[in-house]
Design an enzyme around this catalytic site. Structure first.
Site, PDB file in Angstrom:
ATOM      1  N   ASP A 287       0.911  -1.025  -0.035  1.00  0.00           N
ATOM      2  CA  ASP A 287       0.091   0.217   0.099  1.00  0.00           C
ATOM      3  C   ASP A 287       1.004   1.438   0.237  1.00  0.00           C
ATOM      4  O   ASP A 287       1.615   1.374   0.882  1.00  0.00           O
ATOM      5  CB  ASP A 287      -1.577   0.418   0.824  1.00  0.00           C
ATOM      6  CG  ASP A 287      -1.968   1.067   1.162  1.00  0.00           C
ATOM      7  OD1 ASP A 287      -2.804   0.801   0.886  1.00  0.00           O
ATOM      8  OD2 ASP A 287      -1.701   1.838   2.773  1.00  0.00           O
TER       9      ASP A 287
ATOM     10  N   GLU B 248       1.160  -0.333  -5.342  1.00  0.00           N
ATOM     11  CA  GLU B 248       0.350  -0.233  -5.648  1.00  0.00           C
ATOM     12  C   GLU B 248       0.386   1.847  -5.086  1.00  0.00           C
ATOM     13  O   GLU B 248       0.797   2.249  -4.415  1.00  0.00           O
ATOM     14  CB  GLU B 248      -0.649  -0.156  -3.778  1.00  0.00           C
ATOM     15  CG  GLU B 248      -2.165   0.177  -4.691  1.00  0.00           C
ATOM     16  CD  GLU B 248      -2.410   1.474  -3.751  1.00  0.00           C
ATOM     17  OE1 GLU B 248      -3.416   2.822  -3.748  1.00  0.00           O
ATOM     18  OE2 GLU B 248      -1.868   1.570  -2.620  1.00  0.00           O
TER      19      GLU B 248
END
Length: 686
Positions: A419, A448
């Site tokens: 993330d 990401e």
């Protein structure tokens, strides 16, 4: 020490004449490796030249880092001093490659012989020079050095028994050398003509290439790298779900056992990676409520990204989901279905995370002594502390994060979605990915990172096997073709593996906020056929959830803030298409690679057509990017590339509808109605 004296200490410096430059692929002067999977062909090119007109020889050297010796592949010249060769990577891990080149004096000599003989000149002196080249070949072929020739000259010879033990190549080379020396005697015309014939022959060329004179070679200044990941790095199909929403009962928190019950359905649709957002304990301090409310009502579950509580942190499991043993069981059952579980690494903490108490130095304090919660203006994350990577204790921070990933690896996890990696140092990612892969060489990392292009590219160079992309915001034919050309035709093709997602649990793009079914079909289909790696945000995407939070590219009633009850039994046109396309992807190798893409010309600005070819598997994909109007046009196919004649008929088989069409020539008519099916997936059958 003078300049020339300093150079004289470098062996062969003054005698090496070859220049090697503009090597491709080469990332940032060899600082980073390119990427591949087992079975890939690594094609290497370089500009290689020297002063004068001598012939050159160049070789590509390569090896796996576990190998003791180099393997060589001969390079071939093409145009304008551009040379090329290739090698196949066979196993995961790091390969290295470099180039070496030298002046090929025997080849230059043979070329000179050709020219002089054609001009009618006698080459008696040249034959003596050729004999010396052959003497060198004898030594390199394993023969002992002989001061005097065996045939055609006076002096001592060698014993017949000793000669008979020599290899056939050595015997042949000695005979050729003797013939050259004999032919240099101008009085023996027959021997001369025979020697000239051998000098110009392929036989001489063959031996010169087999036992090359490798004097003063130039070695390229860098050893370049290839990071070879396992096959799933090149071809994967992701499905995202929140395990707490896996229950089939209203108001009941889902568990890993509930996720296990969904595996037959998800696997049956053709997915092989099940990605779970964070599964760790969730903090209670400043816990967020429904729709990101700063007021959390009693019983609301909080945001999984607010990691950490009294139950533990990143190495712990949320107790309502199950235990570590339950999670390991889920991994094992998923493997039985040919699926892997991907975990989500979010390097951030709830104020209740154990790190906040045990390592306060890992968090940046404001002048008043408090810790600033995470922000991405105008977004505020009051329930999250960002980790401070500029801490003086950075080494212990890095080691702790490494420990966490090794714990996950011990559970059986081999894929990690990271993330927001773009908010952490590049050097950290390069280090930790390499460290984890020492223990688990088959570990894959997905970045990401929806951020600036250079940052996304740098993360890929530093070790991420997959990368999120701008596909979510590329909608028109022109935008898509420009972006795909950048990904597949430029330098990025060597290191940046795109992973296409039409939506994510963070992003409800404007293009899908109308809920228009054809648009969902189009966006899904292009993701699955343009990229060999793609994913969907599970039941939300299947059911075409689209209602946005006002004026934002975010979902209203987002699953990040609440437990959702999904209708896992519902099917529709989109779920049917997903299952069908995934099956087609597994049956057609051309869809298992991203970079084998060629766009075709279409005389309509909304119809996009592209070829994907691997070996004999030839696919033509045609998509109407206009989700509201029927479109028609002529698709121009490069039939020469396919081995099809202009007057030849051939069959295109639509794998979506099982319809067959007979086409002829390089231009053929297509018509696509978005309310019926806005795409074709043709297999070209010749």
């Amino acid at each position: 020490m003078s300049f020339l004296n300093s150079l004289s200490n470098q062996s062969g410096f003054g005698q090496s004449r070859v220049v090697i430059e503009r090597v491709s692929p080469e990332l940032d002067g060899g600082q980073f490796p390119i990427k591949a999977i087992p079975g890939d062909v690594v094609a290497v090119e370089a500009d290689i030249f020297a002063d004068g007109h001598d012939h050159l020889t160049a070789v590509l050297l390569y090896k796996h880092i576990d190998d003791a010796t180099w393997t060589e592949s001969a390079m071939a010249p093409s145009w304008n001093d551009r040379w090329g060769a290739s090698f196949i990577v066979e196993k995961i891990g790091r390969y290295v490659y470099t180039l070496e080149a030298w002046v090929n004096h025997p080849a230059s000599w043979q070329h000179e012989v050709h020219l002089k003989v054609a001009d009618g000149q006698r080459i008696t002196s040249e034959l003596l020079a050729g004999a010396q080249y052959l003497d060198g070949m004898v030594e390199r072929a394993g023969g002992k050095k002989v001061d005097e020739p065996l045939v055609g000259a006076k002096g001592k010879g060698r014993k017949k028994a000793e000669i008979s033990e020599e290899s056939p190549d050595v015997k042949a080379l000695r005979a050729m050398a003797a013939l050259f020396r004999a032919g240099s005697d101008a009085s023996d015309e027959d021997r001369y003509n025979e020697a000239v014939s051998i000098a110009e022959s392929d036989q001489f060329t063959f031996y010169a290439n087999r036992y090359p004179e490798r004097n003063y070679p130039t070695r390229y200044t860098h050893e370049l790298g290839v990071e070879v990941d396992r096959a799933r790095a090149g071809f994967s199909t992701w499905y995202c779900l929140f395990p707490r929403s896996a229950s089939r009962q209203e108001g009941v928190h889902g568990t890993f056992r509930d996720v296990e019950a969904l595996l037959p359905r998800i696997s049956g649709m053709g997915f092989d990676v099940l990605y779970l957002p964070p599964i760790h304990p969730i903090g209670t301090s400043h816990r967020k409520g429904k729709n990101n409310s700063v007021i959390c009502q009693p019983g609301e579950p909080g945001v999984p990204y607010g990691i950490g509580s009294e139950e533990g942190g990143h190495d712990a499991i949320h107790s309502e989901l199950g235990t570590v043993e339950d999670f390991k069981h889920l991994i094992a059952i998923a493997n039985n279905y040919g699926m892997e579980i991907a975990m989500d690494l979010a390097i951030q903490c709830s104020p209740d995370h154990p790190w906040a108490k045990e390592h306060p130095e890992w968090f940046k304090k404001r002048p008043d002594g408090t810790i600033q919660y995470a922000e991405n203006p105008p977004k505020k994350y009051q329930d999250i502390y960002p980790v401070y990577f500029e801490t003086e204790d950075w080494q212990n921070l890095w080691e702790e994060l490494k420990r966490v990933l090794l714990v996950w690896g011990s559970w059986g996890v081999r894929i990690i979605r990271v993330d927001n990696p773009h908010t952490k140092p590049f050097a950290f990612w390069e280090w930790i990915i390499a460290e984890v892969k020492k223990e688990f060489p088959d570990m894959l990392f997905l970045a990401e990172a929806f951020t600036k292009p250079r940052v996304m590219q740098e993360l890929a160079k530093r070790g991420f096997a997959h990368s999120y992309t701008y596909y979510t915001w590329r909608n028109t034919k022109a935008e898509l073709q420009e972006y795909m050309t950048e990904l597949t035709q430029g330098e990025m093709k060597h290191y940046f593996r795109p992973n296409f997602w039409p939506t994510t649990h963070d992003i409800d793009p404007y293009s899908l906020q109308s809920g228009h079914e054809p648009q969902f079909l189009i966006r899904y289909f292009m993701a699955a056929t343009l990229s060999s790696n793609y994913g969907i945000y599970g039941p939300s995407f299947e059911l075409m959830e689209h209602v946005p939070f006002p004026n934002k590219e975010e979902f209203l009633n987002s699953e990040k803030y609440e437990i959702r009850l999904w209708d896992w039994d519902k099917t529709n046109k989109l779920t049917y298409l997903i299952s069908l396309v995934n099956r087609i992807r597994h049956e057609n190798v051309a869809l298992q690679t991203t970079n084998n893409l060629t766009f075709c010309s279409v005389n309509d600005d909304a119809i996009m057509a592209y070829l994907k070819i691997t070996g004999d598997n030839r696919l033509l994909i045609v998509v109407n990017t206009d989700a509201y109007q029927r479109r028609a046009g002529l698709v121009q196919i490069p039939i020469e590339q396919l081995g099809i004649g202009y007057d030849q008929t051939y069959t295109v088989h639509d794998l979506l509808t099982e319809a067959y069409y007979t086409w002829k020539g390089d231009q053929n008519y297509v018509e696509l109605d978005p309310y019926v099916l806005p795409m074709h997936l043709f297999r070209i059958e010749i």
